[in-house]
Write a protein that holds these residues in place. Structure first.
Motif, PDB file in Angstrom:
ATOM      1  N   VAL A 119      -0.138   0.199  12.754  1.00 11.11           N
ATOM      2  CA  VAL A 119       1.216  -0.364  12.802  1.00 11.11           C
ATOM      3  C   VAL A 119       1.903   0.108  14.073  1.00 11.11           C
ATOM      4  N   ARG A 161     -11.418 -21.075   2.700  1.00  8.99           N
ATOM      5  CA  ARG A 161     -11.035 -19.691   3.007  1.00  8.99           C
ATOM      6  C   ARG A 161     -12.287 -18.801   3.134  1.00  8.99           C
ATOM      7  N   LEU A 163       7.384   7.720   6.520  1.00 14.08           N
ATOM      8  CA  LEU A 163       6.743   6.409   6.352  1.00 14.08           C
ATOM      9  C   LEU A 163       7.729   5.373   5.801  1.00 14.08           C
ATOM     10  N   VAL A 164       8.557   5.801   4.866  1.00 13.84           N
ATOM     11  CA  VAL A 164       9.542   4.869   4.313  1.00 13.84           C
ATOM     12  C   VAL A 164      10.525   4.426   5.409  1.00 13.84           C
ATOM     13  N   GLN A 205       9.774   3.723   8.279  1.00 13.87           N
ATOM     14  CA  GLN A 205       9.066   2.789   9.170  1.00 13.87           C
ATOM     15  C   GLN A 205       8.977   1.375   8.589  1.00 13.87           C
ATOM     16  N   LYS A 206       9.718   1.141   7.519  1.00 13.25           N
ATOM     17  CA  LYS A 206       9.582  -0.106   6.758  1.00 13.25           C
ATOM     18  C   LYS A 206       9.620  -1.356   7.654  1.00 13.25           C
ATOM     19  N   ILE A 216       6.504  -1.827   9.612  1.00 17.88           N
ATOM     20  CA  ILE A 216       5.391  -2.180   8.709  1.00 17.88           C
ATOM     21  C   ILE A 216       5.485  -3.661   8.325  1.00 17.88           C
ATOM     22  N   GLU A 217       6.696  -4.107   8.036  1.00 19.52           N
ATOM     23  CA  GLU A 217       6.865  -5.528   7.671  1.00 19.52           C
ATOM     24  C   GLU A 217       6.537  -6.440   8.845  1.00 19.52           C
ATOM     25  N   TYR A 244       4.388  -5.724  11.203  1.00 17.46           N
ATOM     26  CA  TYR A 244       2.918  -5.675  11.303  1.00 17.46           C
ATOM     27  C   TYR A 244       2.292  -6.658  10.308  1.00 17.46           C
ATOM     28  N   GLU A 245       2.834  -6.683   9.110  1.00 20.47           N
ATOM     29  CA  GLU A 245       2.246  -7.533   8.055  1.00 20.47           C
ATOM     30  C   GLU A 245       2.245  -9.019   8.431  1.00 20.47           C
ATOM     31  N   ARG A 282      -0.987  -9.666  11.095  1.00 23.75           N
ATOM     32  CA  ARG A 282      -2.327  -9.142  10.833  1.00 23.75           C
ATOM     33  C   ARG A 282      -3.433 -10.092  11.273  1.00 23.75           C
ATOM     34  N   VAL A 283      -4.551  -9.534  11.723  1.00 22.79           N
ATOM     35  CA  VAL A 283      -5.711 -10.309  12.136  1.00 22.79           C
ATOM     36  C   VAL A 283      -6.240 -11.100  10.939  1.00 22.79           C
ATOM     37  N   TRP A 284      -6.264 -10.446   9.804  1.00 22.35           N
ATOM     38  CA  TRP A 284      -6.802 -11.057   8.584  1.00 22.35           C
ATOM     39  C   TRP A 284      -6.005 -10.533   7.409  1.00 22.35           C
ATOM     40  N   VAL A 285      -5.544 -11.438   6.570  1.00 18.34           N
ATOM     41  CA  VAL A 285      -4.757 -11.020   5.412  1.00 18.34           C
ATOM     42  C   VAL A 285      -5.630 -11.094   4.165  1.00 18.34           C
ATOM     43  N   TYR A 286      -5.785  -9.961   3.502  1.00 15.85           N
ATOM     44  CA  TYR A 286      -6.642  -9.931   2.316  1.00 15.85           C
ATOM     45  C   TYR A 286      -5.869 -10.279   1.063  1.00 15.85           C
TER      46      TYR A 286
END
Lengths: 463, 198
Positions: free
Chosen positions: A15, A254, B180-181, B183-184, B187-188, B190-191, B194-198
């Motif tokens: 991140v 997918r 970490l909290v 950094q919300k 983090i959001e 970044y989400e 993402r290269v790939w979302v699982y």
């Protein structure tokens, strides 16, 4: 310069990097169980924090559950209260729970892969050191402490320093009777119980490539036993074939997109590792441990070492005294009292098939108690569907219900003090299987042969 | 988390290599749902007989040895990720463990609980064992601000490493969760990328 598989996945999950060099590292999937999660939920409560991404958490009850009569309330009050606490916390925070009675329940590192929750390229954590199992799919997966469980619950991230990279290459063909378990016990014996501390390991080479997913999971599972932060194997056709059609695997279009991405996950030819080891598969023979850490392994037909480094002497002697063995002696012919087939290392359908195949038409020795604890409800059902339960019962092996069981003896499945247990689990620490228990780690095949003969034998002579 | 600055204390020696977390706190004591009370079962099976009577030859039962520092053999804390091991050591009054090598997960767990792992060379570790054996009242000073282990009787100061961020956390009693909290937002963001979302 090329990148390692590890760095490709790591970089995709940073991140941001903070002053001092630590990364705010994103976690795709968080697996939780009853033993290391209650204090983390308590932490959230204390700080009045919400669960940040509840849909990225999956829970199961495994460490503490009985392996008999799972349809009845848990008898042991402390175990029951811990499992109840998990149920209560999951309900309160909206976390998916595969608890007792659920068709998906099982050992956390068995159910993740078999449900297709574990997928290449992911980052996966769990408050359990054998989380490295999931690395078999080309994931960065590692165990964390409870404070970190709370951090992931609160932010879906951890603060981490990037570990060093190690590659362990095993080339050639494994000989008959030599399994993935023997391969990893051999590697751990070579590197020692702290030999990979500070590293993340990639396993490579033709011997690794030719392993099934079950075998790869066994290898990655035990990475922590040489101190590694985790272990991983680049995904390939074997991986994709295993995942296709599993309940949580991508479907349809997918799936095609996923394959295209997953095929980029390998170490580039010019990627460098801080440490490299190469082993020859043909040199590996069935293994067994003689001491009280997983690095104390020898070939079944070899002798216990007669001497060790001066600094290790005290621990070595303490270990042999605990086990009741002598330096320099052979273990062949030693009486075996218990055989445990199970744990996140070796409780998958392939392991149970291996045992059933060996014991078919044979009987266990009368003085041996042999239990088989499947890794999950699905493994158990599959074994029954294939008729393996009957073969095992005829041979005198008891097929139980799923859980961690005698691997760590949190439930009733304990080995008595002084008794010898050939176990397919991952740790032979003092008292691991019950106070005073003596554990000899081995493959399911060696365990099966030990149960039938009632003593330690060179399994290759019985194939 | 309790702050850590400078600790002056004698030490308890445990010169065994590869002490795993199953020895520090056996699995059968992990059934609690809170963090308290693990100290009484610290090193349970080395410390007590099956009937609960103390084993006279174990160091924690030897009144000669007291203090808030545990000095242990190489590769301390290997095995399970159970944070209960760090909780048990803290609950029993230890604030520092000195060894020549720590298992990764244990090191992280200790730091997250105000228990400072101090890594020294094999040579220093061997001398410490010798020194404590000779004089159990030997004073050690664990100086986190200076990142030094002072051994007054030797007139020596031995430097040790610690991640600068974790050092700040220990000095101030902070933990990662607050950071970490905070950094919300990052983090959001970044989400969404993402290269790939699982």
């Amino acid at each position: 310069m090329g990148k390692t598989l590890f760095d490709k996945i790591w970089d995709a999950h940073v991140v941001r990097t903070i002053a001092g060099g630590q990364d705010v590292f994103y976690i795709d999937k968080h697996l939780i169980h009853e033993v290391t999660s209650p204090q983390a939920f308590e932490e959230l409560e204390k700080r009045n924090l919400p669960l940040f991404r509840k849909e990225q958490i999956v829970a199961t009850a495994d460490h503490n559950v009985p392996t008999k009569n799972q349809h009845l309330p848990i008898e042991e009050p402390l175990s029951r209260s811990q499992v109840d606490k998990l149920t209560e916390n999951c309900a309160k925070y909206g976390v998916e729970l595969y608890g007792l009675g659920h068709p998906y329940q099982g050992i956390v590192h068995v159910i993740g892969p078999e449900l297709g929750i574990t997928q290449p390229g992911m980052t996966i954590v769990c408050g359990d050191s054998h989380t490295s199992t999931h690395g078999a799919f080309g994931t960065i997966a590692f165990g964390i402490g409870t404070s970190q469980v709370a951090q992931v619950m609160a932010s879906q991230c951890l603060l981490l320093s990037r570990p060093k990279r190690m590659r362990i290459t095993v080339e050639g063909d494994l000989k008959p009777g030599v399994t993935a378990k023997d391969l990893i016990l051999y590697v751990i014996a070579a590197l020692g119980t702290g030999g990979a501390t500070g590293y993340f390991v990639e396993y490579a080479g033709s011997a690794i490539r030719s392993l099934s997913m079950e075998g790869r999971m066994t290898v990655c599972n035990m990475s922590i036993e040489m101190g590694a932060r985790g272990g991983m194997i680049a995904p390939d056709e074997t991986t994709f074939a295993y995942l296709k059609g599993r309940p949580f695997a991508p479907q349809g279009e997918r799936w095609e997109e996923a394959i295209a991405y997953w095929q980029t996950l390998y170490s580039d030819e010019d990627a460098t590792f801080e440490m490299e080891y190469t082993f020859n598969a043909a040199s590996i023979t069935p293994m067994i441990t003689y001491g009280t850490n997983p690095g104390m392994g020898i070939a079944l037909n070899a002798n216990v070492p007669s001497q060790v480094k001066a600094s290790e002497q005290v621990s070595f002697e303490k270990s042999l005294q605990y086990m009741g063995f002598q330096a320099g002696e052979s273990l062949l012919g030693k009486q075996v009292d218990y055989v445990f087939i199970g744990s996140c290392t070796n409780s998958r359908i392939e392991d149970i098939r291996m045992v059933a195949n060996y014991v078919q038409g044979k009987k266990k020795a009368s003085h041996v108690e042999a239990i088989i604890v499947p890794g999950s409800k699905q493994v158990e059902q599959q074994a029954i569907a294939e008729g393996l339960d009957k073969i095992l019962a005829e041979a005198g092996f008891e097929l139980r219900e799923p859980g961690c069981s005698a691997c760590l003896a949190m439930n009733e499945d304990k080995i008595p003090a002084g008794a010898y247990c050939v176990s397919t689990s991952n740790r032979n620490f003092e008292g691991r299987q019950g106070p005073g228990s003596r554990t000899l780690l081995a493959s399911p095949l060696v365990a099966a042969a030990s149960a039938v003969e009632g003593k330690i034998v060179d399994v290759t002579e019985y194939l | 988390m309790e702050k850590f600055e400078i600790l002056r204390t004698s030490a308890v020696p445990l010169p065994i290599e590869n002490i795993d977390t199953d020895q520090i706190i056996p699995a059968r004591f992990l059934k609690a749902t809170s963090r308290e009370g693990f100290g009484e079962n610290l090193f349970r099976d080395w410390r007590y007989n099956g009937d609960g009577t103390p084993k006279a030859d174990f160091v924690l039962n030897n009144p000669r040895y007291q203090g808030q520092v545990l000095v242990a053999g190489k590769n301390f804390g290997c095995g399970s990720s159970r944070e209960h091991a760090a909780w048990a050591l803290s609950d029993a009054g230890f604030r520092t463990v000195i060894s020549s090598y720590f298992a990764d997960i244990f090191r992280g767990n200790a730091l997250n609980n105000g228990l400072l792992p101090v890594q020294v060379s094999d040579e220093v570790l061997a001398r410490l064992f010798e020194q404590i054996e000779k004089d159990p009242e030997t004073e050690l000073i664990v100086d986190l601000p200076a990142q030094q282990l002072h051994v007054p009787v030797w007139e020596e100061s031995i430097p040790f490493e610690i991640d600068p961020y974790k050092k700040e956390c220990l000095l101030n009693g902070y933990d990662d969760i607050d950071f970490l909290v905070s950094q919300k937002e990052a983090i959001e963001t970044y989400e969404t990328k993402r290269v790939w979302v699982y």
